[in-house]
Design a protein around this motif. Structure first.
Motif, PDB file in Angstrom:
ATOM      1  N   PHE A  37       0.847  -1.197   0.000  1.00 14.76           N
ATOM      2  CA  PHE A  37       0.000   0.000   0.000  1.00 14.76           C
ATOM      3  C   PHE A  37       0.883   1.249   0.000  1.00 14.76           C
ATOM      4  O   PHE A  37       1.805   1.344   0.813  1.00 14.76           O
ATOM      5  CB  PHE A  37      -0.898   0.027   1.248  1.00 14.76           C
ATOM      6  N   ALA A  38       0.606   2.187  -0.900  1.00 12.21           N
ATOM      7  CA  ALA A  38       1.390   3.424  -0.933  1.00 12.21           C
ATOM      8  C   ALA A  38       0.511   4.576  -1.392  1.00 12.21           C
ATOM      9  O   ALA A  38      -0.515   4.368  -2.057  1.00 12.21           O
ATOM     10  CB  ALA A  38       2.585   3.266  -1.870  1.00 12.21           C
ATOM     11  N   GLU A  39       0.913   5.780  -1.041  1.00 14.88           N
ATOM     12  CA  GLU A  39       0.185   6.972  -1.465  1.00 14.88           C
ATOM     13  C   GLU A  39       0.087   6.992  -2.990  1.00 14.88           C
ATOM     14  O   GLU A  39       1.057   6.695  -3.685  1.00 14.88           O
ATOM     15  CB  GLU A  39       0.916   8.246  -1.001  1.00 14.88           C
ATOM     16  N   GLY A  40      -1.074   7.361  -3.481  1.00 10.50           N
ATOM     17  CA  GLY A  40      -1.251   7.482  -4.923  1.00 10.50           C
ATOM     18  C   GLY A  40      -1.732   6.196  -5.597  1.00 10.50           C
ATOM     19  O   GLY A  40      -2.196   6.236  -6.730  1.00 10.50           O
ATOM     20  N   ASP A  41      -1.615   5.064  -4.894  1.00 10.10           N
ATOM     21  CA  ASP A  41      -2.068   3.801  -5.493  1.00 10.10           C
ATOM     22  C   ASP A  41      -3.592   3.761  -5.574  1.00 10.10           C
ATOM     23  O   ASP A  41      -4.292   4.333  -4.751  1.00 10.10           O
ATOM     24  CB  ASP A  41      -1.581   2.614  -4.654  1.00 10.10           C
ATOM     25  N   ILE A  42      -4.052   3.035  -6.598  1.00 11.29           N
ATOM     26  CA  ILE A  42      -5.491   2.889  -6.778  1.00 11.29           C
ATOM     27  C   ILE A  42      -5.932   1.570  -6.155  1.00 11.29           C
ATOM     28  O   ILE A  42      -5.338   0.520  -6.413  1.00 11.29           O
ATOM     29  CB  ILE A  42      -5.850   2.875  -8.279  1.00 11.29           C
ATOM     30  N   VAL A  43      -6.961   1.645  -5.322  1.00 12.96           N
ATOM     31  CA  VAL A  43      -7.493   0.416  -4.713  1.00 12.96           C
ATOM     32  C   VAL A  43      -8.959   0.267  -5.084  1.00 12.96           C
ATOM     33  O   VAL A  43      -9.654   1.251  -5.352  1.00 12.96           O
ATOM     34  CB  VAL A  43      -7.382   0.421  -3.169  1.00 12.96           C
ATOM     35  N   LYS A  44      -9.401  -1.006  -5.067  1.00 13.51           N
ATOM     36  CA  LYS A  44     -10.806  -1.266  -5.347  1.00 13.51           C
ATOM     37  C   LYS A  44     -11.289  -2.311  -4.351  1.00 13.51           C
ATOM     38  O   LYS A  44     -10.633  -3.355  -4.178  1.00 13.51           O
ATOM     39  CB  LYS A  44     -10.930  -1.805  -6.773  1.00 13.51           C
ATOM     40  N   ALA A  45     -12.375  -2.023  -3.676  1.00  9.99           N
ATOM     41  CA  ALA A  45     -12.921  -2.972  -2.700  1.00  9.99           C
ATOM     42  C   ALA A  45     -13.614  -4.097  -3.455  1.00  9.99           C
ATOM     43  O   ALA A  45     -14.424  -3.835  -4.346  1.00  9.99           O
ATOM     44  CB  ALA A  45     -13.914  -2.269  -1.784  1.00  9.99           C
ATOM     45  N   LEU A  46     -13.289  -5.341  -3.118  1.00 11.42           N
ATOM     46  CA  LEU A  46     -13.856  -6.441  -3.904  1.00 11.42           C
ATOM     47  C   LEU A  46     -14.751  -7.393  -3.120  1.00 11.42           C
ATOM     48  O   LEU A  46     -15.882  -7.630  -3.479  1.00 11.42           O
ATOM     49  CB  LEU A  46     -12.726  -7.223  -4.589  1.00 11.42           C
ATOM     50  N   HIS A  47     -14.220  -7.959  -2.059  1.00 12.10           N
ATOM     51  CA  HIS A  47     -15.016  -8.954  -1.327  1.00 12.10           C
ATOM     52  C   HIS A  47     -15.032  -8.625   0.153  1.00 12.10           C
ATOM     53  O   HIS A  47     -14.095  -8.020   0.663  1.00 12.10           O
ATOM     54  CB  HIS A  47     -14.431 -10.356  -1.511  1.00 12.10           C
ATOM     55  N   PHE A  48     -16.094  -9.074   0.820  1.00 14.54           N
ATOM     56  CA  PHE A  48     -16.204  -8.817   2.250  1.00 14.54           C
ATOM     57  C   PHE A  48     -16.525 -10.098   3.004  1.00 14.54           C
ATOM     58  O   PHE A  48     -17.197 -10.980   2.487  1.00 14.54           O
ATOM     59  CB  PHE A  48     -17.313  -7.793   2.521  1.00 14.54           C
ATOM     60  N   GLY A  49     -16.026 -10.182   4.240  1.00 13.67           N
ATOM     61  CA  GLY A  49     -16.348 -11.322   5.090  1.00 13.67           C
ATOM     62  C   GLY A  49     -17.814 -11.302   5.484  1.00 13.67           C
ATOM     63  O   GLY A  49     -18.502 -10.302   5.310  1.00 13.67           O
ATOM     64  N   LEU A  50     -18.270 -12.416   6.018  1.00 11.13           N
ATOM     65  CA  LEU A  50     -19.690 -12.601   6.313  1.00 11.13           C
ATOM     66  C   LEU A  50     -20.180 -11.613   7.377  1.00 11.13           C
ATOM     67  O   LEU A  50     -21.273 -11.082   7.277  1.00 11.13           O
ATOM     68  CB  LEU A  50     -19.905 -14.047   6.779  1.00 11.13           C
ATOM     69  N   GLY A  52     -19.862  -8.085   9.359  1.00  8.97           N
ATOM     70  CA  GLY A  52     -19.345  -6.728   9.508  1.00  8.97           C
ATOM     71  C   GLY A  52     -18.243  -6.357   8.533  1.00  8.97           C
ATOM     72  O   GLY A  52     -17.294  -5.687   8.906  1.00  8.97           O
ATOM     73  N   ARG A  53     -18.360  -6.767   7.275  1.00  9.90           N
ATOM     74  CA  ARG A  53     -17.367  -6.439   6.232  1.00  9.90           C
ATOM     75  C   ARG A  53     -15.945  -6.773   6.683  1.00  9.90           C
ATOM     76  O   ARG A  53     -14.985  -6.135   6.268  1.00  9.90           O
ATOM     77  CB  ARG A  53     -17.432  -4.931   5.903  1.00  9.90           C
ATOM     78  N   ASN A  54     -15.801  -7.717   7.572  1.00 12.70           N
ATOM     79  CA  ASN A  54     -14.498  -7.992   8.163  1.00 12.70           C
ATOM     80  C   ASN A  54     -14.152  -9.461   8.002  1.00 12.70           C
ATOM     81  O   ASN A  54     -14.895 -10.296   8.499  1.00 12.70           O
ATOM     82  CB  ASN A  54     -14.554  -7.626   9.653  1.00 12.70           C
ATOM     83  N   PRO A  55     -13.080  -9.829   7.322  1.00 13.79           N
ATOM     84  CA  PRO A  55     -12.106  -8.984   6.631  1.00 13.79           C
ATOM     85  C   PRO A  55     -12.631  -8.547   5.253  1.00 13.79           C
ATOM     86  O   PRO A  55     -13.748  -8.901   4.885  1.00 13.79           O
ATOM     87  CB  PRO A  55     -10.919  -9.935   6.453  1.00 13.79           C
ATOM     88  N   MET A  56     -11.834  -7.805   4.528  1.00  9.24           N
ATOM     89  CA  MET A  56     -12.197  -7.430   3.170  1.00  9.24           C
ATOM     90  C   MET A  56     -11.008  -7.706   2.248  1.00  9.24           C
ATOM     91  O   MET A  56      -9.876  -7.866   2.714  1.00  9.24           O
ATOM     92  CB  MET A  56     -12.576  -5.952   3.111  1.00  9.24           C
ATOM     93  N   THR A  57     -11.296  -7.811   0.935  1.00  9.00           N
ATOM     94  CA  THR A  57     -10.168  -7.893   0.011  1.00  9.00           C
ATOM     95  C   THR A  57     -10.216  -6.664  -0.883  1.00  9.00           C
ATOM     96  O   THR A  57     -11.293  -6.163  -1.208  1.00  9.00           O
ATOM     97  CB  THR A  57     -10.199  -9.136  -0.895  1.00  9.00           C
ATOM     98  N   VAL A  58      -9.042  -6.178  -1.247  1.00  9.64           N
ATOM     99  CA  VAL A  58      -8.969  -5.066  -2.183  1.00  9.64           C
ATOM    100  C   VAL A  58      -7.995  -5.443  -3.283  1.00  9.64           C
ATOM    101  O   VAL A  58      -7.053  -6.194  -3.048  1.00  9.64           O
ATOM    102  CB  VAL A  58      -8.496  -3.767  -1.503  1.00  9.64           C
ATOM    103  N   SER A  59      -8.253  -4.955  -4.486  1.00 13.06           N
ATOM    104  CA  SER A  59      -7.247  -5.153  -5.522  1.00 13.06           C
ATOM    105  C   SER A  59      -6.338  -3.942  -5.500  1.00 13.06           C
ATOM    106  O   SER A  59      -6.789  -2.801  -5.314  1.00 13.06           O
ATOM    107  CB  SER A  59      -7.897  -5.356  -6.889  1.00 13.06           C
ATOM    108  N   LEU A  60      -5.041  -4.220  -5.597  1.00 14.05           N
ATOM    109  CA  LEU A  60      -4.029  -3.176  -5.464  1.00 14.05           C
ATOM    110  C   LEU A  60      -2.955  -3.459  -6.504  1.00 14.05           C
ATOM    111  O   LEU A  60      -2.221  -4.446  -6.372  1.00 14.05           O
ATOM    112  CB  LEU A  60      -3.446  -3.227  -4.052  1.00 14.05           C
ATOM    113  N   ASN A  61      -2.899  -2.668  -7.542  1.00 15.67           N
ATOM    114  CA  ASN A  61      -1.907  -2.865  -8.604  1.00 15.67           C
ATOM    115  C   ASN A  61      -1.865  -4.306  -9.109  1.00 15.67           C
ATOM    116  O   ASN A  61      -0.797  -4.881  -9.265  1.00 15.67           O
ATOM    117  CB  ASN A  61      -0.517  -2.474  -8.120  1.00 15.67           C
ATOM    118  N   GLY A  62      -3.021  -4.894  -9.283  1.00 15.84           N
ATOM    119  CA  GLY A  62      -3.066  -6.247  -9.833  1.00 15.84           C
ATOM    120  C   GLY A  62      -2.968  -7.347  -8.796  1.00 15.84           C
ATOM    121  O   GLY A  62      -3.167  -8.512  -9.100  1.00 15.84           O
TER     122      GLY A  62
END
Lengths: 80, 618
Positions: A37-50, A52-62
């Motif tokens: 994870f770094a400043e300026g990177d693009i993230v996208k929220a993809l999946h969430f745990g059953l 309270g959205r915990n945990p979650m997965t994000v796509s980060l630079n592929g």
């Protein structure tokens, strides 16, 4: 100035840009940075745990990264 | 040091890089998988050494646990970093570093490489899985990257010989330079992590072009597999099919092995004259070892599934799916992988707990690992379930498979309960995290896969040789003498078992079980071998071919059999597990605690099962 909010509250399939890291206890920021994870990177929220959205997965630079609420709350993002 | 001195030992190269970037695949491909350190399937938590020859040059590879930065947050990461820094006990520092990186993830990970330049060793960047990166629309200008980084960059497809050829050519020249002392050292990077990231991003910005694909193969599958509800159902389904398969597919082969063991006994009885020699061979060794070897097909099927889940990239997803539940009990999400490894054997599982950062989370995970159904329990489950649970169909399912599945679930449920209790009493502490990368799906490399399966089968067989065989002989001696003993009770074994008998009687265990539990300390499956020997000796009626299962059917009541199964869900007795807990926690406190709490749970569970079954009139 756009609204900044934590990665944890990013809606599903929404894309955002990382603006920084909230001050945290311990070395959470270091670990988040090391895994990519770094400043300026693009993230996208993809999946969430059953519960309270915990945990979650994000796509980060592929890569697909799974993280818990406590870490996602440290990452600050803005919509693009 | 002169050139000659260095050439007298192999050039040592450390394989460094993030988890799942293909270090182990490259290691196996180059060294033929001949590692010097015991290799359990799953996550690499220990370093491994392997040598290979490259055009007359002797090279040694160090396969290290995956690590992102240079901080070493967890035990396994510290192993990798210590190895590179030459701080491992009894190991010299490597001569150079092969920094491996999944080419698809170069943007995310390049700053880790910049950090690694500071180890002060000659270093190259190996971009692995270039084929997959190309498939995902990522184009890397390697020449330009090399110029910007100031170190050699080699592209590679570690799992294919053609994909390794370029790397091997490079290594030939490079190791020559290392030997002559002419290999160049990288410039050190003095920036902060944040600035290193910025530098790395500007380099990848100039050298990597990415055609954004709407949906890659992995993303399409993940839509279903990582769905919060559907994903968990799929995971449950996979585990369920796994346990069904273990029972339904293994039958014919097990029948063959059983037949072979019977033939062997008949043969021995025909050749060896009546007397102690025949009894030792037939009742001691063949009955004891044979009663464990018969479960080899089931062990192989079980591992065929576990290794497939690992190699395909599914395992990390399973960790994500169950993390939502793990968070509820206060456990680290990373604990899932050690716990899953514990289904093979608690020892690699307990070692895999090194990936967990916080000490208290790690110890909690270690304490509950023995509750996962390890391979050594399967012979016990297979034997008792086969003998006492009818193979009838319940709807679509095999009842025996259902019972086995139930026992496994019971172990998991109690592990969760105990973790919940420990985390709120002994192990209060910081909040746990997950933070893992989910690798892209991969087709397993058949060779690596089969090797893993072969290793597992060999570990099982060598245990049969190293532990079960001597244990069977000792039991045979103790259960055969004094020679004038009229019943098992009058033998040495009977006298030893009689000491435990009063303690075990209230939970429905008979003298034979009490006897078998003592050698069963060595390994859980020894109990089966011990019962095999005890009943083979006691079986004076001559009906030796009926097999242990048939003997037990007449010797045990159903409540006793069920209590025995319940005992083995907890089964505190396993010296190797206690020894590895001692090693990993540096003291006797936790192994003794683990033994104590497991014993109490086993005793209560067996007692409750026995008396409920009696009350139900079973």
């Amino acid at each position: 100035m756009k609204d900044r909010f934590s990665l944890y509250t990013l809606p599903k399939h929404q894309t955002a840009r990382i603006t920084g890291f909230e001050l945290s206890l311990g070395d959470s920021e270091t670990r988040l940075r090391e895994i990519g994870f770094a400043e300026g990177d693009i993230v996208k929220a993809l999946h969430f745990g059953l519960f309270g959205r915990n945990p979650m997965t994000v796509s980060l630079n592929g890569a697909l990264i799974a993280l818990r609420k406590s870490d996602a709350q440290i990452v600050q993002v803005e919509l693009i | 040091m002169s050139e000659l001195d260095i050439q007298s030992r192999p050039v040592r190269l450390a394989l460094l890089g993030a988890p799942n970037c293909g270090k182990t695949s490259l290691f196996n491909a180059l060294t033929g998988g001949r590692a010097k350190v015991a290799n359990y399937p799953g996550v690499t938590v220990e370093y491994r050494k392997g040598e290979f020859d490259l055009g007359g040059l002797s090279l040694e590879l160090l396969d290290l646990p995956g690590v992102y930065g240079d901080c070493g947050h967890s035990m396994d990461e510290r192993v990798a970093i210590d190895a590179v820094r030459g701080k491992l006990v009894n190991e010299r520092a490597p001569d150079a570093i092969l920094f491996m990186m999944d080419a698809s993830h170069i943007t995310t990970h390049l700053h880790n490489f910049l950090q690694a330049k500071n180890y002060g060793l000659p270093i190259i960047l190996v971009l692995n899985m270039m084929d997959m990166a190309a498939r995902d629309g990522i184009d890397i200008d390697v020449t330009q990257l090399e110029a910007q980084l100031g170190v050699p960059v080699v592209s590679c497809v570690a799992v294919r010989a053609a994909g390794r050829a370029h790397l091997l050519d490079f290594l030939k020249a490079w190791t020559g330079e290392i030997l002559r002392g002419s290999a160049s050292y990288p410039e050190t990077e003095t920036r902060t992590l944040k600035d290193l990231q910025a530098k790395a991003r500007s380099i990848t910005g100039a050298t990597v072009s990415r055609i954004e694909k709407v949906d890659t193969f992995t993303q399409k599958i993940d839509k279903v597999v990582l769905h919060p509800v559907m994903g968990l159902l799929i995971l449950l389904g996979i585990l369920f099919v796994m346990f069904q398969a273990v029972y339904t597919w293994s039958g014919p082969v097990m029948g063959l092995i059983e037949g072979a063991i019977g033939l062997l006994q008949t043969g021995v009885n025909a050749i060896v004259p009546e007397g102690w020699g025949r009894s030792l061979l037939s009742d001691g060794i063949i009955a004891g070892v044979g009663s464990v070897i018969i479960f080899l097909p089931q062990i192989i099927i079980l591992f065929a599934f576990i290794l497939l889940l690992e190699a395909s990239g599914y395992m990390a997803r399973a960790a994500f799916l169950v993390d939502t539940l793990m968070a509820k009990i206060g456990l680290n999400g990373r604990a899932f992988i050690p716990l899953l490894s514990s289904f093979a054997c608690a020892i690699p599982g307990i070692m895999a707990a090194r990936t967990i950062e916080h000490e208290r989370d790690r110890i909690t995970t270690i304490l509950i690992s023995p509750l996962m159904t390890c391979a050594a329990r399967w012979p016990v489950y297979f034997l008792i379930i086969g003998a006492f649970i009818p193979a009838s169909k319940v709807g679509l399912f095999n009842l025996q498979g259902l019972v086995a599945f139930g026992l496994v679930i019971m172990g998991i449920v109690f592990a969760m309960i105990m973790a919940f209790v420990f985390k709120r009493t002994l192990m209060r502490g910081k909040k746990s995290t997950l933070l893992i990368e989910l690798p892209s799906y991969k087709t397993p490399v058949i060779k690596d896969y089969l090797r893993g399966l072969w290793d597992r089968a060999m570990i099982f067989m060598s245990r049969a040789g190293r532990i079960i065989l001597p244990a069977s002989i000792i039991i045979w001696v103790l259960a055969s003498y004094p020679a004038n003993a009229g019943s098992i009770r009058e033998t040495f074994a009977g006298k030893i078992g009689a000491v435990l008998e009063p303690l075990l009687k209230p939970i429905g265990f008979n003298l034979e079980i009490a006897i078998s539990l003592i050698p069963g300390m060595a390994a859980r499956e020894v109990v089966v071998g011990a019962l095999g020997t005890i009943y083979a000796l006691g079986d004076n009626l001559g009906d030796n071919e009926a097999g242990l299962a048939a003997t037990l059917q007449s010797a045990w009541s159903l409540p006793t059999a069920l209590a025995f199964l319940a005992w083995f869900v907890f089964a505190p007795q396993c010296l190797s597990t206690l020894a590895i807990i001692r090693k990993e926690t540096n003291g006797w406190k936790w192994p003794l605690f683990a033994f104590g709490y497991l014993f109490v749970l086993a005793y209560i569970a067996a007692g409750l099962t026995y008396h409920s079954a009696l009350a139900l009139g079973l």
